[in-house]
Write a protein that holds these residues in place. Structure first.
Motif, PDB file in Angstrom:
ATOM      1  N   LEU A  13       1.106   6.580   9.003  1.00  0.00           N
ATOM      2  CA  LEU A  13       1.184   7.537   7.892  1.00  0.00           C
ATOM      3  C   LEU A  13       0.040   7.329   6.903  1.00  0.00           C
ATOM      4  O   LEU A  13      -0.546   8.292   6.392  1.00  0.00           O
ATOM      5  N   LEU A  14      -0.303   6.071   6.660  1.00  0.00           N
ATOM      6  CA  LEU A  14      -1.344   5.753   5.681  1.00  0.00           C
ATOM      7  C   LEU A  14      -2.754   5.861   6.262  1.00  0.00           C
ATOM      8  O   LEU A  14      -3.736   5.672   5.536  1.00  0.00           O
ATOM      9  N   THR A  67       0.681   4.087  -2.921  1.00  0.00           N
ATOM     10  CA  THR A  67       0.099   5.392  -2.599  1.00  0.00           C
ATOM     11  C   THR A  67       1.125   6.492  -2.384  1.00  0.00           C
ATOM     12  O   THR A  67       0.829   7.673  -2.619  1.00  0.00           O
ATOM     13  N   GLN A  68       2.323   6.125  -1.957  1.00  0.00           N
ATOM     14  CA  GLN A  68       3.317   7.142  -1.616  1.00  0.00           C
ATOM     15  C   GLN A  68       4.473   7.230  -2.600  1.00  0.00           C
ATOM     16  O   GLN A  68       5.066   8.293  -2.768  1.00  0.00           O
ATOM     17  N   LEU A  69       4.798   6.136  -3.252  1.00  0.00           N
ATOM     18  CA  LEU A  69       5.983   6.126  -4.117  1.00  0.00           C
ATOM     19  C   LEU A  69       5.655   5.945  -5.594  1.00  0.00           C
ATOM     20  O   LEU A  69       6.563   5.869  -6.417  1.00  0.00           O
ATOM     21  N   THR A 117       0.826  -1.203   0.000  1.00  0.00           N
ATOM     22  CA  THR A 117       0.000   0.000   0.000  1.00  0.00           C
ATOM     23  C   THR A 117       0.860   1.253   0.000  1.00  0.00           C
ATOM     24  O   THR A 117       0.582   2.223  -0.724  1.00  0.00           O
ATOM     25  N   PHE A 118       1.921   1.241   0.797  1.00  0.00           N
ATOM     26  CA  PHE A 118       2.846   2.384   0.852  1.00  0.00           C
ATOM     27  C   PHE A 118       3.506   2.625  -0.507  1.00  0.00           C
ATOM     28  O   PHE A 118       3.592   3.770  -0.980  1.00  0.00           O
ATOM     29  N   ILE A 149       4.526   3.301   9.055  1.00  0.00           N
ATOM     30  CA  ILE A 149       3.863   3.258   7.743  1.00  0.00           C
ATOM     31  C   ILE A 149       2.356   3.168   7.926  1.00  0.00           C
ATOM     32  O   ILE A 149       1.583   3.866   7.262  1.00  0.00           O
TER      33      ILE A 149
END
Length: 223
Positions: A122-123, A91-93, A87-88, A119
């Motif tokens: 943060l999410l 959504t983030q990278l 997911t990280f 993580i």
């Protein structure tokens, strides 16, 4: 006192045993594990024996391989790691959903528990990964899905709940067909070609090949 870490091999075994029964009732066997891990049956037998001795697995001679309560707890921790990392990355990278599985397979062993918790925070504590798979909580709670495979779905209105990430090429095919997580579809049933006739959100009728359809799990709309 800090909990003794498992080896990467032990982490892989407990996670795979758990994952194998998440969407299937088929018993987990030495042969099945060998095929999944790409190693020999004797290697699997020896590692299973060690994990039985460590209190993580149960295995009666010629019977199914199952998790103990401790094994399940450890497995859910690995599942949580894997799905949060996926997911990280998406959504983030900026990773594509077809690119994250192999990265997560490596990173899940390397990240500390502190990093995984960071993580998660943060999410915003997500409950599903990019493929629709439920993410266990920090306490090991997981909301399982009672999904129906597209190959078994009766005609009617359905929502795509989960897509297998085992094959990146299949994920790309699904995206091109409009079969993404949370998509609303109407199943019309088997097509003479052997596939499944489906109508997507865009009112496009498509035939999903059996090998692709088997990667799609559905829930009835509104559930």
């Amino acid at each position: 006192m800090a909990e003794a870490p498992l080896t990467a091999t032990a982490q892989d075994y407990v996670k795979i045993v758990w994952s194998a029964t998440e969407w299937s009732d088929a018993p987990v066997t030495t042969k099945a594990l060998a095929e999944r891990l790409g190693v020999s049956a004797p290697t699997v037998s020896e590692n299973v024996r060690k994990l039985v001795a460590a209190g993580l697995l149960d295995h009666e001679p010629y019977g199914a391989i199952t998790l103990t309560a401790e094994g399940e707890r450890r497995a859910l921790d690995m599942v949580r790691r894997h799905r949060l990392i996926e997911t990280f990355l998406v959504t983030q990278l900026g990773y594509g959903w077809d690119e994250v599985h192999d990265e997560a397979e490596v990173l899940e062993h390397a990240c500390s528990s502190r990093m995984i918790d960071a993580i998660d925070s943060l999410l915003g504590h997500p409950t599903r990964d990019p493929h629709g798979d439920p993410i266990p909580s920090a306490t090991g709670r997981i909301v399982t899905l009672d999904g129906t495979n597209l190959t078994d779905a009766v005609p009617g209105a359905w929502t795509v709940a989960r897509l297998s990430d085992a094959d990146p090429a299949v994920l790309r095919d699904l995206a091109s067909l409009g079969l993404t997580v949370d998509a609303s579809i109407r199943v019309h049933g088997p097509d003479p070609s052997g596939g499944i006739l489906v109508e997507t959100d865009e009112a496009a009728r498509i035939v999903v090949p059996p090998s692709t359809a088997s990667a799609v799990w559905l829930v009835t709309q509104g559930s």
